[in-house]
Structure formats: C-alpha cells, structure tokens
Enzyme design. Structure first.
Site, short mmCIF file in Angstrom:
data_model
loop_
_atom_site.label_atom_id
_atom_site.label_comp_id
_atom_site.label_asym_id
_atom_site.label_seq_id
_atom_site.Cartn_x
_atom_site.Cartn_y
_atom_site.Cartn_z
N ASP A 1 0.82 -1.23 0.00
CA ASP A 1 0.00 0.00 0.00
C ASP A 1 0.85 1.27 0.00
O ASP A 1 0.43 2.30 0.52
CB ASP A 1 -0.95 0.01 1.21
CG ASP A 1 -1.77 -1.26 1.32
OD1 ASP A 1 -2.40 -1.63 0.33
OD2 ASP A 1 -1.76 -1.88 2.40
N HIS B 1 -3.93 -1.59 -6.84
CA HIS B 1 -3.14 -0.44 -7.28
C HIS B 1 -4.08 0.66 -7.77
O HIS B 1 -4.83 0.48 -8.72
CB HIS B 1 -2.17 -0.85 -8.39
CG HIS B 1 -1.10 -1.78 -7.91
ND1 HIS B 1 -0.12 -2.29 -8.72
CD2 HIS B 1 -0.84 -2.27 -6.67
CE1 HIS B 1 0.69 -3.06 -8.00
NE2 HIS B 1 0.26 -3.07 -6.76
N GLN C 1 2.19 -5.89 -3.44
CA GLN C 1 2.43 -5.96 -1.99
C GLN C 1 3.72 -5.20 -1.63
O GLN C 1 4.04 -4.23 -2.26
CB GLN C 1 2.45 -7.42 -1.51
CG GLN C 1 1.12 -8.14 -1.59
CD GLN C 1 0.91 -8.89 -2.89
OE1 GLN C 1 1.82 -9.49 -3.43
NE2 GLN C 1 -0.29 -8.85 -3.40
N ARG D 1 -10.35 -2.81 4.01
CA ARG D 1 -10.01 -2.90 5.43
C ARG D 1 -9.21 -1.68 5.88
O ARG D 1 -8.41 -1.13 5.13
CB ARG D 1 -9.18 -4.16 5.70
CG ARG D 1 -9.97 -5.45 5.63
CD ARG D 1 -9.10 -6.65 5.99
NE ARG D 1 -8.07 -6.91 5.00
CZ ARG D 1 -7.18 -7.89 5.09
NH1 ARG D 1 -7.19 -8.69 6.15
NH2 ARG D 1 -6.27 -8.08 4.15
N GLN D 2 -9.42 -1.29 7.14
CA GLN D 2 -8.64 -0.19 7.72
C GLN D 2 -7.18 -0.60 7.81
O GLN D 2 -6.85 -1.69 8.26
CB GLN D 2 -9.16 0.13 9.12
CG GLN D 2 -8.34 1.21 9.83
CD GLN D 2 -8.68 1.33 11.31
OE1 GLN D 2 -9.66 0.77 11.78
NE2 GLN D 2 -7.86 2.05 12.05
N LEU E 1 3.95 12.34 1.51
CA LEU E 1 4.58 13.33 2.39
C LEU E 1 3.56 14.35 2.87
O LEU E 1 3.61 14.81 4.02
CB LEU E 1 5.72 14.03 1.63
CG LEU E 1 6.51 15.08 2.42
CD1 LEU E 1 7.29 14.42 3.56
CD2 LEU E 1 7.45 15.85 1.50
N THR F 1 3.36 14.06 -3.70
CA THR F 1 2.66 14.99 -2.81
C THR F 1 1.15 14.98 -3.03
O THR F 1 0.45 15.92 -2.66
CB THR F 1 3.19 16.42 -3.02
OG1 THR F 1 3.04 16.77 -4.41
CG2 THR F 1 4.67 16.51 -2.64
#
Length: 439
Positions: A14, A42, A226, A313-314, A342, A423
């Site tokens: 992630d 993705h 992954q 999922r969290q 960032l 960013t």
C-alpha cells in the site's frame, strides 16, 4: 538503449506503487506484473479520475504500452475478466494491450474455498489473508499440481484429469478437515470452458517478448505487488504473502535475468502502514470503527485515506521505521527511493522516526519472523513538523524547511537517495529529482 526498471514496495504494501508505475510508463514500452495475484490493489488517479487495478499492470491506461502478466503471477480468470470488462466499459482497449504468460498457475473456486475455510478455522490466530485463494494456488504450484493457463487453453482430457486430481485432494481437505461443502468438478470445468474463450487470444510467450524488447532497446517496467516486508522469505513470517515480493522475484517471475535489470525503485510511504494481522513496532493504535485510540494514528489514517484498495479494510498506521527500511534497501539492492504521501504529515507539530530498537535478541539476529518483531521497542528520533501545505508541490525548492529536513534525514538513515517525492494521488502531484529511466 532503453533501461529496465523495477518498481516495488519497501514496507508492508500500500505504498503507492500504482500511481508511480502509471507516471513512469510514459517512457516504457512494456509493463510487467511478475508476482502475486488479485490480492494487490493499485490505485491510479489521472485527471481526477480514480481507477483501481488488481491484476492488470498499471500501464494499461497508456497508449502504445504493452501490459504483460508474467509466469510468477497466480491468475484468477474470474477476477481478470471482470477487471477487463470494467476497463473496456471506460473505453480502454484492454484486449489490444494485455498479454498473459501460459505458465501462470490458475486460481480456481477450490482455492478460494480453501483459503477462506483456513482463515475461519484459525479464529483469533488468523493471518489476515484476503481470502482470494492466493496462498493455496501457490501451494499447488510448488506441489506441481497447479492447473496453468496453458492447460486451460489446451482444454480436453488433459485439463479434466488435472482438475480431477486437484479437486480430489482439495475436497478431502474441505469436507473432512474443515467441515465445509465440496467444490463440484462439473462447475469448475464449466467455468474453465467459459474462460478459455476470453483468455486464449491473450496468451503469449512473455519471456520471449521481454527479451525481444530488450534486444530492440525498448524500456521495460517491472511492477511489484504488496511490499518487501510481506515477502515469503524476508517478511514477518507467517504474516506474509505467498510470493517473493523483493527484487529477486522479478527474474523468477518474468524470465528476465538479474543482470538485465538497470534500476530498482523502492516505493516508501513517509510513514508506515500495515493491513491485517502481524507485528508492527511503530504502530499508533487507532480504531476507525469506534474513533478511539492514538490521535496521530487517527490523523494518518484519516488524512491518508488508509483503507485497502482490494478489501476496504482499515490500515494500521505508525511512524516511519528507518530500521526496517535499511533492510529493504539491502535486500532489494535499491537504486533509489520514491517517498509517497509526504503531504499526509502536513500540520503535525512533531514527527518521529524509528532509528533502531531496544533489547534486540542477538540470538535471533537476522530473523524476520513475527516472534522476533513482537518484542521490539522502537528508539525514536523526534523532528519538528511543518504547518505549510505540501499538497501538489512539484519542486523540491517549494518544500517547507522542516519537510525538506525530514526528507534529508530519511536519506541519511536508510543510506539510499530519494529520487521521487509524491505529494498527492494525481500523476501531476510529483517531484522527480532523478528519473529512473535516465538515471
């Protein structure tokens, strides 16, 4: 001569690989997936429009970019065909741009049934798999009983014999050990016959294509799924995926030898996340369902939209861990880092970086299993935060002084240059300090 560039995750997944692959493919002739399955998610944002891919390489939105699924991928025909349909509805000519290795093992309904039955039986000790059959499919590959894409295309008695052999074992496990219903041979065979019509025209010798492109001087991108800390060998075992997510998996999963790889880009969040179970030394515990726990953990999860692209999922959030990043740099022989998200740190008064651990058990030095990680106590270095927004900045000269100091400190700690800074989710919200294809 075109360069061959690997893009992979350096943490627990992630990290934002999809956006970066999509961004960099403007200079690539082909993009290759070489491991994993449709457990990956993705996310691409182009012109404000969001696209989530699970199996198809992230270069699919680019014209004149060939997208390849290499032999190291375990392929769910059902998931692939569904994903193809969604993209085709959006006007993407998937069948023109996508090709598949005949050596990919298939994920079938029996693999999914096994995966889900195992997780249920584990109870509180569950690993946190996506339940999509990835692990059982890799097991069959190693046990030499996998049904592969080539078998699907050939069909006939040979396919039926392989399916019968596989289902005999799987159904015994499902009914006798897990106490759930068997998967019917007739149903699986019927699905295979449906899938063949769609997938057969897409099958090609992926390894040969890659070497033809290499000899012609065309640039190739290898897209990892992954993250390195989920690698079956180098990850926090057993809370790992079933494939080699580190750079070594590129060669075995595509057929492109390691000496032909020119640059390895490690995608790294400016903080750390993990989804599912497993140790996480720098975690800031927060529960989104009850809105309770650490305030910084809440900030990272909320501002960073930390919910899985595949499962919803969290994601668990925590401070940046330079210690584990150093290992990722070494294991993957990283050429450079892309630091993502960032902007999520904007507005924090102070920011911590894990620079090491207390009480490391020297007897287990080098072990990456879960037990070794669970007892680790992070040693933190605290840096001042920044109040200014970094969202959408495209030049490093625009960064607030404290944000720039944070970036430089990470470079020092992990001993690897940061070549790209993200960013925001859109292609344009990126600083490219050194382009991998021209490095």
């Amino acid at each position: 001569m075109g360069k061959n560039v690997v893009v992979l995750g350096t943490q627990w997944g992630d990290e934002g690989k999809g956006k970066i692959v999509d961004l960099l493919t403007d200079q690539a002739a082909a993009v290759v997936r070489y491991q994993g399955g449709h457990n990956a998610g993705h996310t691409l944002v182009v012109g404000g429009k969001k696209t989530v891919l699970h199996l198809i390489p992230s270069g699919i939105l680019r014209e004149n970019v060939l997208c390849l699924i290499g032999n190291g991928v375990v392929l769910s025909p059902a998931a692939l065909i569904k994903e193809m349909g969604i993209l085709e509805e959006e006007g993407v000519p998937v069948k023109e741009r996508l090709r598949i290795s005949p050596n990919c093992p298939l994920i079938l309904p029996n693999h999914i049934a096994l995966d889900q039955a195992r997780e249920k039986k584990r109870g509180n000790a569950k690993i946190g798999t996506t339940g999509r059959g990835i692990g059982p499919a890799y097991e069959d590959k190693v046990a030499r009983r996998a049904v592969r894409v080539a078998d699907l295309v050939r069909g006939g008695a040979a396919l039926e014999e392989k399916l019968q052999e596989m289902l005999e074992l799987h159904n015994f496990q499902l009914t006798q050990f897990y106490g759930v219903e068997a998967v019917k041979f007739e149903d699986v065979l019927a699905l295979c016959n449906e899938w063949r019509e769609v997938l057969a025209p897409l099958v090609i010798d992926v390894t040969k294509v890659l070497h033809d492109y290499r000899k012609e001087g065309k640039a190739i991108m290898f897209e990892g799924a992954q993250g390195s800390l989920l690698d079956i060998d180098h990850g926090t075992y057993p809370y790992v995926t079933s494939s080699n997510t580190t750079a070594g998996g590129v060669s075995s999963g595509s057929g492109m030898g390691p000496l032909h790889l020119d640059y390895v880009l490690g995608i790294t969040k400016a903080y750390t996340t993990r989804v599912g179970a497993g140790p996480f030394p720098t975690e800031l515990h927060y529960d989104a369902a009850t809105d309770t726990g650490d305030a910084i953990g809440r900030h990272l999860g909320t501002v960073g939209h930390e919910f899985g692209a595949s499962t919803g999922r969290q994601r668990r959030c925590g401070w940046f861990d330079a210690e584990i990043l150093r290992r990722s740099v070494e294991v993957n022989s990283l050429s450079g880092i892309c630091l993502t998200k960032l902007d999520v740190l904007d507005g924090l008064d102070e920011i911590k970086i894990c620079v090491g651990y207390e009480d490391v058990d020297s007897g287990c030095a080098g072990s990456s299993d879960a037990v070794s990680f669970e007892s680790l106590k992070p040693i933190y270095e605290t840096m001042p935060g920044w109040s200014e927004s970094t969202v959408g900045l495209t030049s490093i000269d625009q960064l607030p002084a404290n944000a720039l100091a944070y970036v430089k400190r990470i470079e020092q700690l992990i001993e690897c240059p940061i070549d790209i800074i993200s960013t925001g989710p859109d292609r344009a919200e990126t600083m490219i300090l050194r382009h991998p294809f021209s490095a």
